[in-house]
Design a protein around this motif. Structure first.
Motif, PDB file in Angstrom:
ATOM      1  N   UNK A 147      11.539  10.353  44.048  1.00  0.00           N
ATOM      2  CA  UNK A 147      11.128  10.985  42.800  1.00  0.00           C
ATOM      3  C   UNK A 147       9.883  11.841  43.015  1.00  0.00           C
ATOM      4  N   UNK A 148       8.948  11.353  43.816  1.00  0.00           N
ATOM      5  CA  UNK A 148       7.738  12.112  44.099  1.00  0.00           C
ATOM      6  C   UNK A 148       8.083  13.402  44.839  1.00  0.00           C
ATOM      7  N   UNK A 149       9.026  13.335  45.756  1.00  0.00           N
ATOM      8  CA  UNK A 149       9.461  14.537  46.466  1.00  0.00           C
ATOM      9  C   UNK A 149      10.076  15.550  45.493  1.00  0.00           C
ATOM     10  N   UNK A 150      10.884  15.061  44.565  1.00  0.00           N
ATOM     11  CA  UNK A 150      11.522  15.950  43.598  1.00  0.00           C
ATOM     12  C   UNK A 150      10.491  16.596  42.683  1.00  0.00           C
ATOM     13  N   UNK A 151       9.506  15.814  42.274  1.00  0.00           N
ATOM     14  CA  UNK A 151       8.442  16.345  41.426  1.00  0.00           C
ATOM     15  C   UNK A 151       7.616  17.390  42.179  1.00  0.00           C
ATOM     16  N   UNK A 152       7.350  17.117  43.446  1.00  0.00           N
ATOM     17  CA  UNK A 152       6.602  18.078  44.262  1.00  0.00           C
ATOM     18  C   UNK A 152       7.373  19.384  44.416  1.00  0.00           C
ATOM     19  N   UNK A 153       8.689  19.298  44.501  1.00  0.00           N
ATOM     20  CA  UNK A 153       9.503  20.499  44.679  1.00  0.00           C
ATOM     21  C   UNK A 153       9.409  21.416  43.469  1.00  0.00           C
ATOM     22  N   UNK A 154       9.440  20.861  42.262  1.00  0.00           N
ATOM     23  CA  UNK A 154       9.494  21.711  41.075  1.00  0.00           C
ATOM     24  C   UNK A 154       8.102  22.135  40.601  1.00  0.00           C
ATOM     25  N   UNK A 155       7.050  21.419  41.005  1.00  0.00           N
ATOM     26  CA  UNK A 155       5.702  21.771  40.574  1.00  0.00           C
ATOM     27  C   UNK A 155       5.139  22.929  41.402  1.00  0.00           C
ATOM     28  N   UNK A 156       4.447  23.824  40.741  1.00  0.00           N
ATOM     29  CA  UNK A 156       3.761  24.910  41.426  1.00  0.00           C
ATOM     30  C   UNK A 156       2.549  24.366  42.180  1.00  0.00           C
ATOM     31  N   UNK A 157       2.114  25.017  43.237  1.00  0.00           N
ATOM     32  CA  UNK A 157       0.836  24.644  43.843  1.00  0.00           C
ATOM     33  C   UNK A 157      -0.266  24.705  42.788  1.00  0.00           C
TER      34      UNK A 157
END
Length: 224
Positions: A147-157
């Motif tokens: 889930x953390x990986x998925x959240x990191x993917x969709x969040x902008x830097x």
């Protein structure tokens, strides 16, 4: 989340009590108009003039989501909630407040995240998710490495993610897993940074019930 997984499932009951007639009517009329697309989509195509895109995962009765959307009409807010009673409550809030900058995914948040482009989200809220306190149920917790990986993917830097809980073990669990991720930083410097509600937090009736085993803790993470 990009890895194969079994059928999407939100543990527990998808409906706990009869939906009130007015809310049921809004589920038939308003919800189809504001439901998030069922195929991959760019949030900016839904609201081209939106200054930012925010997501709330597990919005419960929708109080917080509606309040944030009312405060920031320039932001597109997308809420995910699998429980029908919560969705029914949320559409009532949106209708009563005349909010047009909210879209709803009435299903598992994993499916929503999979449909969003990389770096398309500015902010995520995960507030008081089910703690699944028994050790044998920890695998059901929302906060997991995938889930953390998925959240990191969709969040902008530079994008922000707020997690809140009133269960001490879940707070420790969440902090450990986010700190282990190379994608997120936790910029807290002093106890008040997590013990005091952030200035833009909206307290809900659920939070006021204090059903957990500690005072609410707020963890604000930043996408590296």
């Amino acid at each position: 989340m990009s890895e194969p997984h079994g059928p999407l499932r939100s543990y527990g009951r998808l409906k706990s009590r009869p939906i009130k007639p007015r809310q049921a009517a809004l589920m038939d009329t308003l919800l189809p108009q504001i439901r998030a697309p069922a195929e991959p989509f760019d949030p900016r195509a839904l609201e081209p003039d939106a200054a930012e895109v925010w997501i709330e995962i597990g919005f419960g009765g929708g109080e917080h989501m509606a309040a944030q959307a009312a405060r920031r009409p320039d932001v597109l807010v997308i809420g995910a909630e699998p429980f029908l009673n919560g969705v029914a409550s949320a559409v009532r809030h949106l209708d009563e407040q005349g909010l047009s900058n909210v879209r709803i995914h009435d299903g598992d948040a994993r499916a929503l995240l999979e449909r969003l482009p990389e770096g398309s989200v500015d902010r995520v809220f995960i507030l008081f998710p089910d703690p699944w306190p028994k050790a044998r149920h920890h695998k059901r917790r929302l906060i997991q490495p995938d889930a953390i990986e998925a959240l990191a993917r969709v969040l902008k830097p530079g994008g922000r993610l707020r997690f809140a809980s009133d269960w001490a073990d879940y707070v420790d669990w969440t902090l450990e897993r986010f700190l282990a991720s190379p994608h997120f930083a936790w910029p807290a410097e002093r106890p008040d940074d997590w013990r005091r509600a952030p200035a833009d937090h909206v307290t809900t009736r659920y939070e006021e019930k204090r059903l957990g085993d500690c005072a609410p803790v707020f963890l604000d993470f930043v996408r590296r």
